[in-house]
Design a protein around this motif. Structure first.
Motif, PDB file in Angstrom:
ATOM      1  N   SER A 295       0.778  -1.088   0.098  1.00 57.28           N
ATOM      2  CA  SER A 295       0.003   0.117   0.067  1.00 57.28           C
ATOM      3  C   SER A 295       0.786   1.285   0.071  1.00 57.28           C
ATOM      4  N   LYS A 296       1.952   1.229   0.990  1.00 60.76           N
ATOM      5  CA  LYS A 296       2.784   2.328   0.703  1.00 60.76           C
ATOM      6  C   LYS A 296       3.513   2.669  -0.592  1.00 60.76           C
ATOM      7  N   LYS A 297       3.886   1.466  -1.276  1.00 52.57           N
ATOM      8  CA  LYS A 297       4.496   1.744  -2.690  1.00 52.57           C
ATOM      9  C   LYS A 297       3.375   2.137  -3.686  1.00 52.57           C
ATOM     10  N   ALA A 298       2.145   1.683  -3.486  1.00 54.70           N
ATOM     11  CA  ALA A 298       1.118   1.656  -4.601  1.00 54.70           C
ATOM     12  C   ALA A 298       0.544   3.129  -4.144  1.00 54.70           C
ATOM     13  N   LEU A 299       0.130   3.625  -2.900  1.00 58.65           N
ATOM     14  CA  LEU A 299      -0.624   4.489  -2.754  1.00 58.65           C
ATOM     15  C   LEU A 299       0.172   5.988  -2.341  1.00 58.65           C
ATOM     16  N   GLY A 300       1.280   5.660  -1.869  1.00 60.53           N
ATOM     17  CA  GLY A 300       2.179   6.929  -1.407  1.00 60.53           C
ATOM     18  C   GLY A 300       1.259   7.547  -0.065  1.00 60.53           C
ATOM     19  N   LYS A 301       1.111   8.635  -0.312  1.00 66.67           N
ATOM     20  CA  LYS A 301       0.466   9.441   0.745  1.00 66.67           C
ATOM     21  C   LYS A 301      -0.960   9.683   0.044  1.00 66.67           C
ATOM     22  N   PRO A 302      -2.122   8.868   0.336  1.00 70.20           N
ATOM     23  CA  PRO A 302      -3.174   8.922  -0.354  1.00 70.20           C
ATOM     24  C   PRO A 302      -3.973  10.343  -0.338  1.00 70.20           C
ATOM     25  N   PRO A 303      -4.544  10.858  -1.211  1.00 70.54           N
ATOM     26  CA  PRO A 303      -5.345  11.918  -1.313  1.00 70.54           C
ATOM     27  C   PRO A 303      -6.736  11.772  -0.502  1.00 70.54           C
ATOM     28  N   LYS A 304      -7.210  12.846   0.043  1.00 67.67           N
ATOM     29  CA  LYS A 304      -8.427  12.738   0.927  1.00 67.67           C
ATOM     30  C   LYS A 304      -9.376  12.329   0.035  1.00 67.67           C
ATOM     31  N   SER A 305      -9.409  12.245  -1.223  1.00 68.12           N
ATOM     32  CA  SER A 305     -10.532  11.539  -2.191  1.00 68.12           C
ATOM     33  C   SER A 305     -10.681  10.259  -2.176  1.00 68.12           C
ATOM     34  N   LEU A 306      -9.304   9.453  -1.568  1.00 66.09           N
ATOM     35  CA  LEU A 306      -9.345   8.025  -1.709  1.00 66.09           C
ATOM     36  C   LEU A 306     -10.131   7.711  -0.284  1.00 66.09           C
ATOM     37  N   LYS A 307     -11.122   6.703  -0.395  1.00 59.47           N
ATOM     38  CA  LYS A 307     -12.102   6.325   0.596  1.00 59.47           C
ATOM     39  C   LYS A 307     -11.673   4.819   1.012  1.00 59.47           C
ATOM     40  N   PRO A 308     -12.086   4.515   2.134  1.00 59.26           N
ATOM     41  CA  PRO A 308     -12.183   3.032   2.498  1.00 59.26           C
ATOM     42  C   PRO A 308     -12.809   2.128   1.402  1.00 59.26           C
ATOM     43  N   GLU A 309     -12.336   0.936   1.303  1.00 62.65           N
ATOM     44  CA  GLU A 309     -12.783  -0.059   0.217  1.00 62.65           C
ATOM     45  C   GLU A 309     -12.682   0.220  -1.270  1.00 62.65           C
ATOM     46  N   ASN A 310     -11.606   1.062  -1.278  1.00 59.63           N
ATOM     47  CA  ASN A 310     -11.294   1.332  -2.811  1.00 59.63           C
ATOM     48  C   ASN A 310     -10.646   0.171  -3.276  1.00 59.63           C
ATOM     49  N   GLU A 311     -10.768  -0.110  -4.571  1.00 53.11           N
ATOM     50  CA  GLU A 311     -10.345  -1.459  -5.005  1.00 53.11           C
ATOM     51  C   GLU A 311      -8.956  -1.300  -5.268  1.00 53.11           C
ATOM     52  N   THR A 312      -8.212  -0.208  -5.368  1.00 54.58           N
ATOM     53  CA  THR A 312      -6.873  -0.046  -5.556  1.00 54.58           C
ATOM     54  C   THR A 312      -6.038  -0.149  -4.246  1.00 54.58           C
ATOM     55  N   ILE A 313      -6.567  -0.431  -3.350  1.00 52.10           N
ATOM     56  CA  ILE A 313      -6.029  -0.894  -1.971  1.00 52.10           C
ATOM     57  C   ILE A 313      -5.348  -2.212  -2.052  1.00 52.10           C
ATOM     58  N   ASP A 357     -10.023  -0.073   6.619  1.00 55.28           N
ATOM     59  CA  ASP A 357      -9.381   0.873   5.912  1.00 55.28           C
ATOM     60  C   ASP A 357      -9.057   2.061   6.426  1.00 55.28           C
ATOM     61  N   ARG A 358      -9.888   2.609   7.157  1.00 59.19           N
ATOM     62  CA  ARG A 358     -10.070   3.909   7.633  1.00 59.19           C
ATOM     63  C   ARG A 358      -8.638   4.204   8.146  1.00 59.19           C
ATOM     64  N   TYR A 359      -8.122   3.346   9.121  1.00 56.43           N
ATOM     65  CA  TYR A 359      -6.758   3.237   9.805  1.00 56.43           C
ATOM     66  C   TYR A 359      -5.771   3.146   8.709  1.00 56.43           C
ATOM     67  N   LEU A 360      -5.709   2.407   7.927  1.00 56.64           N
ATOM     68  CA  LEU A 360      -4.749   2.448   6.979  1.00 56.64           C
ATOM     69  C   LEU A 360      -4.724   3.419   6.284  1.00 56.64           C
ATOM     70  N   LEU A 361      -5.553   4.121   5.817  1.00 57.40           N
ATOM     71  CA  LEU A 361      -5.487   5.523   5.277  1.00 57.40           C
ATOM     72  C   LEU A 361      -4.716   6.699   6.151  1.00 57.40           C
ATOM     73  N   ARG A 362      -5.326   6.522   7.326  1.00 62.06           N
ATOM     74  CA  ARG A 362      -4.774   7.463   8.234  1.00 62.06           C
ATOM     75  C   ARG A 362      -3.391   7.320   8.446  1.00 62.06           C
ATOM     76  N   PHE A 363      -2.976   5.924   8.529  1.00 65.61           N
ATOM     77  CA  PHE A 363      -1.346   5.559   8.711  1.00 65.61           C
ATOM     78  C   PHE A 363      -0.684   6.145   7.526  1.00 65.61           C
ATOM     79  N   LEU A 364      -0.967   5.975   6.369  1.00 76.00           N
ATOM     80  CA  LEU A 364      -0.438   6.499   5.149  1.00 76.00           C
ATOM     81  C   LEU A 364      -0.268   7.914   4.997  1.00 76.00           C
ATOM     82  N   ARG A 365      -1.379   8.666   5.735  1.00 77.10           N
ATOM     83  CA  ARG A 365      -1.243  10.219   5.367  1.00 77.10           C
ATOM     84  C   ARG A 365      -0.477  11.019   6.613  1.00 77.10           C
ATOM     85  N   ARG A 366       0.321  10.105   7.575  1.00 75.94           N
ATOM     86  CA  ARG A 366       0.938  10.718   8.636  1.00 75.94           C
ATOM     87  C   ARG A 366       2.089  11.489   8.053  1.00 75.94           C
TER      88      ARG A 366
END
Length: 366
Positions: A295-313, A357-366
Motif C-alpha cells: 500500500s505504501k508503494k502503490a498509494l504513497g500518501k493517499p489523497p483525501k479523495s481516496l476512501k475506504p474499500e477502494n479497489e486500488t488498496i 481501511d480507515r486506519y490504513l489511510l490515516r497511517f499512510l497520510r501521517r
C-alpha cells in the motif's frame, strides 16, 4: 484438515461471523485459546440499548446495529431474549443538559419519564427526568453463543499463529483460503502496523434479589430487570484504576442500591470480568486486511479523495478482521458479523464507516 474459513476468536464477533458464514454455505472452523466466550463477551451484560448523540455517524451505525440485533436475537434465541425496556437516566445536572441536546436526534421511539412512572427507582436519581425505550432488551450470552455455534465445528486450546503457505492460511493442523481475526483485546496474531487495538477492563456482578425491577436502568452503570430472581449489575470501565476488583465490585453494588434501594437486600451470585476491545474512534472494525508495504508503494500518501474499500488498496489474500466492539459487543455482533461474512462470501464492500481501511489511510497520510 481443510475449511473454507477459519475464524480465530470465540467471542460474540467471531461467533456471529461464523454463524453467517455457515448460513452462507461455507465449511467453517471456529478456534480459540480457551473456549466459547472465554474473554470479554462472557463477562458482558449483553444489554441491547440505543446510543444517544447528536446524529453523528457513530450514533447512526450503533442504532442500525441495535435494530438489527433486536430482530436477530428475537428470532434466533427467543427463550433467552428479554425485551424489558430501558430507562436512560442522566448522571447529574450537566449530563441532563446533554440529554436535552440529544433529544432532537433520537431516532427511535421513546418517552420522557419521571419518578411517578417508575416508583422502584430512587426519586433522587430521576430528579432531572429520563428517557424510556420500551424496545430495549438483553440476552443471555452463553445461550446466544451455544445456539449460534450449534452447527459449527470448533477447536479449543488453539493458540493461533496463522501463516500463509501455498495459497492457504494455516492454523496448526487446519488450513483455509480465508481467516477472520476476531481476537478482541488479545494481541493480534499477525503484525498489522496500521492497527492498534486496546482493552478496557470491566466487571459485572450478578446478584440474587427479590427486588421488583421491571425494566433495565442505565445511569453511570446498568442494572437489569429482575428475571427469575437474578439482577445483572455492570459494568466497570477500567483503564488506570488503582482499586482492587472486589473494591470495584463493591462500588457497583453501592451505586446499584443508590439507584434501586430495594437492592440493599441481595446476595452476590457470580462476578464476571474481561477486557473489552476498543479502537480510538469507537467504531467497529471490519474488513479485509491491507498489505501495508504494498500500500505504501502503490498509494504513497493517499489523497483525501481516496476512501475506504477502494479497489486500488492492495490486500493480504483471504485475511480479514472483525473487532473493536467496545462495550456494545452484543449490539454490534449480528450486523457486523453479517457484513464480514458477505465480504468473505461475495467480496461485498464493507460500510466505509466501519471499514478497517480507515486506519490504513490515516497511517499512510501521517
Amino acid at each position: 484438515m481443510h475449511y473454507d474459513t477459519i475464524v480465530i476468536g470465540a467471542g460474540i464477533a467471531g461467533i456471529s461471523t461464523a454463524f453467517w458464514l455457515k448460513k452462507g454455505g461455507q465449511k467453517v472452523l471456529l478456534v480459540d485459546k480457551k473456549g466459547l466466550l472465554a474473554g470479554a463477551s462472557g463477562a458482558a451484560g449483553a444489554f441491547l440499548s440505543p446510543r444517544l448523540g447528536k446524529g453523528g455517524d457513530l450514533q447512526k451505525v450503533t442504532n442500525e446495529a441495535y435494530r438489527f440485533a433486536l430482530d436477530f436475537y428475537a428470532q434466533n434465541v427467543p427463550e433467552r431474549f428479554f425485551r424489558k425496556g430501558l430507562v436512560r437516566i442522566p448522571k447529574d445536572e450537566k449530563d441532563a443538559e446533554k440529554f436535552a441536546a440529544y433529544e432532537p436526534f433520537i431516532d427511535l421511539p421513546y418517552q420522557k419519564v419521571s419518578s411517578r412512572d417508575f416508583p422502584h427507582i430512587a426519586p433522587e436519581a430521576l430528579r432531572w427526568g429520563a428517557f424510556y425505550f420500551d424496545h430495549a432488551a438483553f440476552v443471555d450470552p452463553m445461550t446466544v453463543a451455544k445456539r449460534l455455534t450449534e452447527r459449527i465445528e470448533t477447536a479449543w486450546g488453539v493458540d493461533a499463529k496463522p501463516s500463509y503457505v501455498g495459497g492457504a492460511w494455516r492454523v496448526g493442523k487446519f488450513s483455509a483460503p480465508n481467516i477472520v481475526l476476531a481476537t478482541g483485546a488479545e494481541r493480534l496474531p499477525l503484525e498489522i502496523p496500521y492497527l492498534s487495538i486496546g482493552g478496557v477492563w470491566g466487571e459485572r456482578v450478578d446478584v440474587r434479589s427479590a427486588a421488583e425491577i421491571p425494566v433495565t436502568l442505565h445511569q453511570k452503570l446498568s442494572v437489569s430487570a429482575n428475571v427469575e430472581g437474578v439482577v445483572r449489575i455492570g459494568a466497570t470501565h477500567v483503564r488506570n484504576d488503582p482499586r482492587s476488583e472486589i473494591e470495584r465490585v463493591n462500588q457497583l453494588i453501592v451505586d446499584a442500591i443508590a439507584l434501586v434501594p430495594a437492592l440493599a437486600d441481595q446476595r452476590i451470585l457470580r462476578i464476571y470480568a474481561g477486557h473489552r476491545a476498543s479502537v480510538s474512534d469507537h467504531f467497529p472494525l471490519v474488513g479485509t486486511i491491507a498489505d501495508t508495504d504494498a500500500s505504501k508503494k502503490a498509494l504513497g500518501k493517499p489523497p483525501k479523495s481516496l476512501k475506504p474499500e477502494n479497489e486500488t488498496i492492495p490486500r493480504n489474500p483471504g485475511c480479514h478482521i472483525v473487532n473493536g466492539f467496545g462495550g456494545r459487543g452484543f449490539v454490534f455482533g449480528p450486523l457486523m458479523g453479517k457484513m464480514m461474512s458477505e465480504r468473505v462470501l461475495s467480496k461485498t464492500p464493507i460500510d466505509p464507516r466501519v471499514s478497517a481501511d480507515r486506519y490504513l489511510l490515516r497511517f499512510l497520510r501521517r
